[in-house]
Design a protein around this motif. Structure first.
Motif, PDB file in Angstrom:
ATOM      1  N   GLN A   1       0.879  -1.260   0.060  1.00  0.00           N
ATOM      2  CA  GLN A   1      -0.099  -0.142   0.039  1.00  0.00           C
ATOM      3  C   GLN A   1       0.992   1.212   0.139  1.00  0.00           C
ATOM      4  N   GLN A   2       1.912   1.153   0.778  1.00  0.00           N
ATOM      5  CA  GLN A   2       3.188   2.293   0.787  1.00  0.00           C
ATOM      6  C   GLN A   2       3.528   2.505  -0.649  1.00  0.00           C
ATOM      7  N   GLY A   3       3.902   1.448  -1.320  1.00  0.00           N
ATOM      8  CA  GLY A   3       4.262   1.450  -2.836  1.00  0.00           C
ATOM      9  C   GLY A   3       3.330   2.038  -3.632  1.00  0.00           C
ATOM     10  N   ALA A   4       1.999   1.535  -3.435  1.00  0.00           N
ATOM     11  CA  ALA A   4       1.051   2.189  -4.360  1.00  0.00           C
ATOM     12  C   ALA A   4       0.944   3.637  -4.036  1.00  0.00           C
ATOM     13  N   ARG A   5       0.740   3.996  -2.679  1.00  0.00           N
ATOM     14  CA  ARG A   5       0.521   5.646  -2.561  1.00  0.00           C
ATOM     15  C   ARG A   5       2.218   6.290  -3.483  1.00  0.00           C
TER      16      ARG A   5
ATOM     17  N   ALA B   1       1.438   8.914  -6.386  1.00  0.00           N
ATOM     18  CA  ALA B   1       2.123  10.265  -6.371  1.00  0.00           C
ATOM     19  C   ALA B   1       2.991  10.555  -7.574  1.00  0.00           C
ATOM     20  N   ALA B   2       3.631   9.280  -8.211  1.00  0.00           N
ATOM     21  CA  ALA B   2       4.425   9.707  -9.153  1.00  0.00           C
ATOM     22  C   ALA B   2       3.637   9.934 -10.448  1.00  0.00           C
ATOM     23  N   LEU B   3       2.504   9.025 -10.773  1.00  0.00           N
ATOM     24  CA  LEU B   3       1.622   9.321 -11.638  1.00  0.00           C
ATOM     25  C   LEU B   3       0.855  10.766 -11.739  1.00  0.00           C
TER      26      LEU B   3
ATOM     27  N   LEU C   1      -0.068  -0.571 -11.479  1.00  0.00           N
ATOM     28  CA  LEU C   1       0.101  -1.864 -10.509  1.00  0.00           C
ATOM     29  C   LEU C   1       1.807  -2.389 -10.664  1.00  0.00           C
ATOM     30  N   TRP C   2       2.204  -2.047 -11.757  1.00  0.00           N
ATOM     31  CA  TRP C   2       3.525  -2.614 -11.871  1.00  0.00           C
ATOM     32  C   TRP C   2       4.346  -1.626 -10.879  1.00  0.00           C
ATOM     33  N   LEU C   3       4.103  -0.523 -11.044  1.00  0.00           N
ATOM     34  CA  LEU C   3       4.993   0.489  -9.987  1.00  0.00           C
ATOM     35  C   LEU C   3       4.840   0.321  -8.471  1.00  0.00           C
ATOM     36  N   SER C   4       3.542  -0.132  -8.073  1.00  0.00           N
ATOM     37  CA  SER C   4       3.366  -0.268  -7.096  1.00  0.00           C
ATOM     38  C   SER C   4       3.982  -1.871  -6.532  1.00  0.00           C
TER      39      SER C   4
ATOM     40  N   LEU D   1      -8.917   5.665 -11.111  1.00  0.00           N
ATOM     41  CA  LEU D   1      -7.563   5.931 -11.106  1.00  0.00           C
ATOM     42  C   LEU D   1      -7.360   6.635 -12.412  1.00  0.00           C
ATOM     43  N   VAL D   2      -7.843   6.042 -13.618  1.00  0.00           N
ATOM     44  CA  VAL D   2      -7.489   6.557 -14.934  1.00  0.00           C
ATOM     45  C   VAL D   2      -8.238   7.824 -15.088  1.00  0.00           C
ATOM     46  N   HIS D   3      -9.501   7.770 -14.888  1.00  0.00           N
ATOM     47  CA  HIS D   3     -10.099   9.095 -14.909  1.00  0.00           C
ATOM     48  C   HIS D   3      -9.699  10.209 -14.220  1.00  0.00           C
ATOM     49  N   GLY D   4      -9.360   9.940 -13.227  1.00  0.00           N
ATOM     50  CA  GLY D   4      -8.800  10.858 -11.951  1.00  0.00           C
ATOM     51  C   GLY D   4      -7.468  11.438 -12.663  1.00  0.00           C
ATOM     52  N   LEU D   5      -6.708  10.638 -13.077  1.00  0.00           N
ATOM     53  CA  LEU D   5      -5.438  11.116 -13.564  1.00  0.00           C
ATOM     54  C   LEU D   5      -5.562  12.048 -14.928  1.00  0.00           C
TER      55      LEU D   5
END
Length: 466
Positions: A74-78, A82-84, A146-149, A182-186
């Motif tokens: 979850q930390q990696g997902a956050r 943030a990077a995205l 998901l890959w970055l997480s 996620l997608v529409h938010g970005l």
């Protein structure tokens, strides 16, 4: 009977189901886990089969480090999010700069509109088509997240969590909505950054606007411009008239009114055809996501869960048999109540048969005997799960090495009582204890965070204080 689960962390509903699915997939791939203690505590906790499966998975996850891996994921997902988000902001600002240029040349209106909305509309159409045809397949942005997480989690066990989450969500039809948020938010953030970038550039530079074409005539551009500007005009944005549109086909008009009309038309098109669709779709996905999460349940009919039915839900409970509970074995308190531990108990682990046992016990303290075999261990642990004592004193012979099996038993016994102490028995007369082995006992018990002493703490066992 309530089970004491003090070591288990508090997780929300989705996280508990997520861990249950992770444990199920792990056991399908690597075989059943050692789950004797977890099964006992889940049975003692009561509830439905789904609740017992979730408690079992939580206990196993806590023991094997999966709960910590979940936090790392979850930390990696956050961090990945943030990077995205930063990438979306920079991309939006880049879109605005590319659409208007440096102000040295007139802005080609439809090139500008295409650079602002072209990729957005193309990917939006692809998302909608994928939603209809491919179900829960993740978009490129979703797969990237998901890959970055996984990469940012930096935990080997966290690699098992993402597949389990996808399986859980896809079974409930929630994957499309979660990744849709996620997608529409970005995209919403990127287009908002583009809109703000346009406003900043238009406020600080003077731009001229023109449309150019070799094949298309002025009437075509009039119809196209007014068609695209009809919806923004309902919100108060400027809509150039036919005369202004035709005049802008020859050269960029120098008049202030013409620049304002074209700037308003461009901003309105970006807002109506860019930001609003993404905002509405993000809200739709968020609503469906929350609604689906509220209805999410464990599918106990899956083969992996169905195998646990006999271990977690005894036949007497499934058939509704209401026979009286068996009489507790000697030494185990029989009346602790259904919600609280009561009484005091002494138990010994693998004592030499030549040692006289038990010692004289105070009134109200029961003796559970000496645990020598696996069957005795299982029987006592089952009994303690139903009738946990308030105070438990475990006697150990420090002449034996503290092997992993003995320490695991001490841990299980300690979790079955409200308070536990270890009594390291003195050596028989004429015999001395090995200092190195005694130090090993002290180190091992310190790691288990179990208080211990060489003197018999019988006063504590009787009254609860020294």
């Amino acid at each position: 009977m309530r089970c004491r689960v003090s070591a288990a962390p508090t997780l929300n509903k989705l996280q508990r189901l997520w861990l249950s699915e992770t444990i199920r997939l792990r056991e399908e791939q690597a075989g059943p886990l050692e789950d004797g203690e977890a099964n006992r505590r889940a049975r003692a906790a009561g509830g439905s089969l789904a609740e017992r499966i979730q408690l079992r998975a939580l206990l196993l996850a806590e023991r094997d480090g999966l709960v910590q891996a979940l936090r790392h994921w979850q930390q990696g997902a956050r961090l990945a999010l943030a990077a995205l988000l930063l990438l979306a902001l920079l991309s939006g600002a880049g879109l605005a700069a590319a659409a208007l240029g440096d102000g040295q040349r007139p802005v080609n209106l439809f090139w500008a509109l295409g650079s602002l909305l072209g990729l957005h509309l193309l990917l939006l159409f692809g998302w909608a088509l994928g939603l209809l045809l491919a179900g829960d397949n993740a978009s490129a942005l979703g797969r990237l997240w998901l890959w970055l997480s996984d990469k940012l989690a930096r935990d080997a066990q966290a690699a098992q969590l993402a597949p389990a989450l996808l399986v859980l969500l896809q079974r409930a039809g929630l994957g499309r909505w979660g990744l849709g948020v996620l997608v529409h938010g970005l995209w919403l953030l990127a287009l908002l950054a583009a809109l703000l970038g346009l406003l900043a550039l238009l406020a600080t530079r003077r731009y001229g606007f023109v449309w150019e074409s070799t094949l298309l005539g002025g009437d075509t551009f009039v119809a196209l411009t007014q068609g695209l500007g009809a919806l923004p005009a309902l919100l108060g944005f400027a809509l150039p008239d036919a005369e202004l549109i035709r005049a802008s086909g020859d050269a960029a008009l120098a008049g202030e009114a013409a620049r304002h009309n074209w700037a308003g038309w461009l901003l309105g098109a970006l807002l109506v055809y860019g930001l609003l669709p993404r905002l509405l779709l993000m809200l739709l996905c968020l609503w469906r996501w929350r609604r689906g999460c509220a209805q999410l349940t464990l599918d106990t009919g899956l083969p992996g869960y169905d195998l646990l039915r006999a271990r977690l839900l005894p036949g007497s409970e499934r058939l509704g048999v209401c026979d009286p509970a068996p009489t507790p074995t000697p030494g185990v308190p029989a009346e602790p109540g259904s919600q609280h531990s009561q009484g005091a108990l002494l138990v010994a682990v693998e004592l030499d048969q030549t040692r006289p046992w038990p010692p004289a016990l105070p009134r109200g303290v029961d003796d559970a005997g000496v645990i020598d075999s696996r069957e005795q261990r299982q029987r006592l642990l089952e009994q303690l799960s139903r009738f946990p004592p308030a105070r438990l004193l475990v006697a150990c012979d420090p002449r034996r090495s503290p092997d992993r099996g003995s320490l695991a038993l001490l841990g299980e016994l300690a979790r079955s009582a409200a308070s536990t102490r270890i009594w390291l028995l003195p050596a028989p007369p004429g015999e001395a204890l090995d200092a190195a082995r005694l130090a090993d006992w002290h180190d091992a018990l310190a790691q288990l965070q179990l208080p211990h002493s060489a003197a018999a703490p019988l006063t504590w066992l009787e009254s609860g204080h020294d």
